[in-house]
Design a protein around this motif. Structure first.
Motif, PDB file in Angstrom:
ATOM      1  N   PRO A  32      -1.010   5.946   8.115  1.00  0.00           N
ATOM      2  CA  PRO A  32       0.638   5.741   7.456  1.00  0.00           C
ATOM      3  C   PRO A  32       1.156   6.865   9.432  1.00  0.00           C
ATOM      4  O   PRO A  32       0.372   7.470   9.934  1.00  0.00           O
ATOM      5  CB  PRO A  32       0.816   7.806   6.547  1.00  0.00           C
ATOM      6  CG  PRO A  32      -0.911   7.858   6.687  1.00  0.00           C
ATOM      7  CD  PRO A  32      -1.515   6.756   7.160  1.00  0.00           C
ATOM      8  N   ASP A  37       5.672   5.458   6.800  1.00  0.00           N
ATOM      9  CA  ASP A  37       5.079   4.697   6.446  1.00  0.00           C
ATOM     10  C   ASP A  37       4.139   4.202   6.981  1.00  0.00           C
ATOM     11  O   ASP A  37       3.606   4.040   8.089  1.00  0.00           O
ATOM     12  CB  ASP A  37       7.094   4.303   7.261  1.00  0.00           C
ATOM     13  CG  ASP A  37       7.625   4.396   6.893  1.00  0.00           C
ATOM     14  OD1 ASP A  37       8.280   4.514   5.026  1.00  0.00           O
ATOM     15  OD2 ASP A  37       8.984   3.556   7.462  1.00  0.00           O
ATOM     16  N   THR A 117      13.289  -3.958   8.223  1.00  0.00           N
ATOM     17  CA  THR A 117      12.942  -4.255   7.226  1.00  0.00           C
ATOM     18  C   THR A 117      13.308  -5.315   6.567  1.00  0.00           C
ATOM     19  O   THR A 117      13.955  -5.090   5.881  1.00  0.00           O
ATOM     20  CB  THR A 117      12.256  -3.003   6.023  1.00  0.00           C
ATOM     21  OG1 THR A 117      12.274  -2.428   7.159  1.00  0.00           O
ATOM     22  CG2 THR A 117      10.883  -3.644   4.748  1.00  0.00           C
ATOM     23  N   ALA A 120       9.092  -4.328   1.442  1.00  0.00           N
ATOM     24  CA  ALA A 120       8.535  -3.187   1.732  1.00  0.00           C
ATOM     25  C   ALA A 120       8.235  -2.838  -0.219  1.00  0.00           C
ATOM     26  O   ALA A 120       9.062  -3.296  -1.354  1.00  0.00           O
ATOM     27  CB  ALA A 120       8.618  -1.708   1.950  1.00  0.00           C
ATOM     28  N   GLU A 121       7.481  -1.873  -0.888  1.00  0.00           N
ATOM     29  CA  GLU A 121       6.985  -1.166  -1.537  1.00  0.00           C
ATOM     30  C   GLU A 121       6.885  -0.123  -1.681  1.00  0.00           C
ATOM     31  O   GLU A 121       5.816   0.435  -0.520  1.00  0.00           O
ATOM     32  CB  GLU A 121       5.415  -2.530  -2.202  1.00  0.00           C
ATOM     33  CG  GLU A 121       4.517  -2.652  -2.013  1.00  0.00           C
ATOM     34  CD  GLU A 121       3.916  -3.681  -2.119  1.00  0.00           C
ATOM     35  OE1 GLU A 121       2.129  -2.965  -2.239  1.00  0.00           O
ATOM     36  OE2 GLU A 121       4.628  -4.711  -2.770  1.00  0.00           O
ATOM     37  N   LYS A 122       6.479   0.543  -2.622  1.00  0.00           N
ATOM     38  CA  LYS A 122       5.684   2.223  -2.935  1.00  0.00           C
ATOM     39  C   LYS A 122       4.471   1.892  -2.628  1.00  0.00           C
ATOM     40  O   LYS A 122       4.111   1.103  -4.173  1.00  0.00           O
ATOM     41  CB  LYS A 122       7.079   2.616  -3.149  1.00  0.00           C
ATOM     42  CG  LYS A 122       8.156   3.093  -2.896  1.00  0.00           C
ATOM     43  CD  LYS A 122       7.985   4.243  -1.876  1.00  0.00           C
ATOM     44  CE  LYS A 122       9.400   4.740  -1.904  1.00  0.00           C
ATOM     45  NZ  LYS A 122      10.034   5.414  -0.795  1.00  0.00           N
ATOM     46  N   ASP A 123       3.822   3.463  -2.240  1.00  0.00           N
ATOM     47  CA  ASP A 123       2.571   3.258  -2.549  1.00  0.00           C
ATOM     48  C   ASP A 123       2.228   3.761  -4.247  1.00  0.00           C
ATOM     49  O   ASP A 123       3.280   4.891  -4.186  1.00  0.00           O
ATOM     50  CB  ASP A 123       1.381   3.039  -1.565  1.00  0.00           C
ATOM     51  CG  ASP A 123       1.310   4.398  -0.724  1.00  0.00           C
ATOM     52  OD1 ASP A 123       1.915   5.182  -1.507  1.00  0.00           O
ATOM     53  OD2 ASP A 123       0.716   4.358  -0.293  1.00  0.00           O
ATOM     54  N   LYS A 125       0.954   6.848  -3.480  1.00  0.00           N
ATOM     55  CA  LYS A 125       1.628   8.395  -2.711  1.00  0.00           C
ATOM     56  C   LYS A 125       2.700   8.196  -2.418  1.00  0.00           C
ATOM     57  O   LYS A 125       3.303   9.248  -2.237  1.00  0.00           O
ATOM     58  CB  LYS A 125       0.581   8.803  -1.768  1.00  0.00           C
ATOM     59  CG  LYS A 125      -0.814   8.861  -1.944  1.00  0.00           C
ATOM     60  CD  LYS A 125      -1.427   9.197  -1.182  1.00  0.00           C
ATOM     61  CE  LYS A 125      -3.112   9.437  -1.201  1.00  0.00           C
ATOM     62  NZ  LYS A 125      -3.986   9.592   0.102  1.00  0.00           N
ATOM     63  N   GLY A 126       3.524   7.637  -2.904  1.00  0.00           N
ATOM     64  CA  GLY A 126       4.968   7.424  -2.506  1.00  0.00           C
ATOM     65  C   GLY A 126       5.133   6.862  -1.141  1.00  0.00           C
ATOM     66  O   GLY A 126       6.623   7.286  -0.895  1.00  0.00           O
ATOM     67  N   ARG A 127       4.505   6.926  -0.536  1.00  0.00           N
ATOM     68  CA  ARG A 127       4.382   5.749   0.467  1.00  0.00           C
ATOM     69  C   ARG A 127       4.980   5.081   0.746  1.00  0.00           C
ATOM     70  O   ARG A 127       4.536   3.784   0.125  1.00  0.00           O
ATOM     71  CB  ARG A 127       3.390   6.187   1.579  1.00  0.00           C
ATOM     72  CG  ARG A 127       3.204   7.869   1.624  1.00  0.00           C
ATOM     73  CD  ARG A 127       1.744   7.848   2.465  1.00  0.00           C
ATOM     74  NE  ARG A 127       0.767   6.829   1.545  1.00  0.00           N
ATOM     75  CZ  ARG A 127      -1.042   7.027   1.892  1.00  0.00           C
ATOM     76  NH1 ARG A 127      -1.401   8.058   3.180  1.00  0.00           N
ATOM     77  NH2 ARG A 127      -1.990   6.430   1.636  1.00  0.00           N
ATOM     78  N   ARG A 128       6.643   4.273   1.729  1.00  0.00           N
ATOM     79  CA  ARG A 128       6.514   2.652   1.659  1.00  0.00           C
ATOM     80  C   ARG A 128       5.619   2.082   2.870  1.00  0.00           C
ATOM     81  O   ARG A 128       5.283   2.572   3.873  1.00  0.00           O
ATOM     82  CB  ARG A 128       7.884   2.724   2.030  1.00  0.00           C
ATOM     83  CG  ARG A 128       8.546   1.841   2.678  1.00  0.00           C
ATOM     84  CD  ARG A 128      10.159   1.554   3.364  1.00  0.00           C
ATOM     85  NE  ARG A 128       9.996   2.038   5.089  1.00  0.00           N
ATOM     86  CZ  ARG A 128      11.356   2.067   5.817  1.00  0.00           C
ATOM     87  NH1 ARG A 128      12.171   0.979   4.845  1.00  0.00           N
ATOM     88  NH2 ARG A 128      10.861   2.196   6.875  1.00  0.00           N
ATOM     89  N   VAL A 129       5.790   0.955   2.083  1.00  0.00           N
ATOM     90  CA  VAL A 129       4.649   0.425   2.725  1.00  0.00           C
ATOM     91  C   VAL A 129       5.120  -0.986   2.822  1.00  0.00           C
ATOM     92  O   VAL A 129       5.755  -1.385   2.587  1.00  0.00           O
ATOM     93  CB  VAL A 129       3.615  -0.132   1.551  1.00  0.00           C
ATOM     94  CG1 VAL A 129       2.510  -1.373   2.565  1.00  0.00           C
ATOM     95  CG2 VAL A 129       2.404   0.318   1.495  1.00  0.00           C
TER      96      VAL A 129
END
Length: 174
Positions: A32, A37, A117, A120-123, A125-129
């Motif tokens: 991260p 991100d 971008t 992308a998707e959220k993991d 933990k709510g982080r953008r991957v």
């Protein structure tokens, strides 16, 4: 009366050989950044393939400023660690000579990507991957968003990294 103060003047600007080579990881997979991100493995593949098919290149900029190109990236590739870059600072560009001096002194060692971008998707933990990005440029920067994105190969010992910086400095003085 003599003051004891000695002055020496060599004249001219610092000399940098054409093709002063820099390298490192502009992005590291799975880590991260300071904005939360994470770049996923393979995120650059399609973009790099599109650029290659057009005969285009990712730009080398100073501090993400499109008006300040300072060199060329000769190699950009994904590996298991992240986005590896190797390029040359250009002798005829005054800002590139300044960058070489800063790199040689250890004042600048950050790398940072400029991209758009695509997917992308959220993991959990709510982080953008970031799964797919269109890579536009890789900049030399003072403060990279991902602190681990730096000049010098990751995985080497601190002594190896220091030796590489010393060798680069000597090459630039060449």
């Amino acid at each position: 009366m003599e003051s004891g103060l000695e002055m020496k003047f060599a004249g001219g600007r610092p000399v940098m050989r054409e093709g002063a080579v820099i390298e490192g990881y502009a992005s590291r997979f799975g880590m991260p950044d300071q904005g939360g991100d994470i770049v996923g493995a393979g995120a650059f593949g399609a973009s790099l393939a599109r650029l290659a098919s057009r005969g285009d290149k990712v730009r080398m900029l100073w501090q993400h400023d499109p008006a300040k190109p300072i060199g060329v990236w000769d190699e950009i590739r994904e590996d298991a660690t992240g986005l590896f870059v190797r390029g040359r600072l250009l002798e005829g560009v005054t800002l590139a000579q300044e960058a070489a001096t800063l790199i040689g002194a250890g004042a600048i060692d950050g790398l940072s990507i400029g991209y758009r971008t695509i997917r992308a998707e959220k993991d959990g933990k709510g982080r953008r991957v970031l799964r797919e990005v269109e890579l536009w440029e890789v900049s030399l920067v003072t403060f990279p968003m991902l602190p681990e994105a730096k000049l010098g190969r990751k995985g080497e010992t601190p002594e190896d990294f220091a030796a590489a910086l010393i060798a680069a400095t000597e090459a630039l003085r060449g």
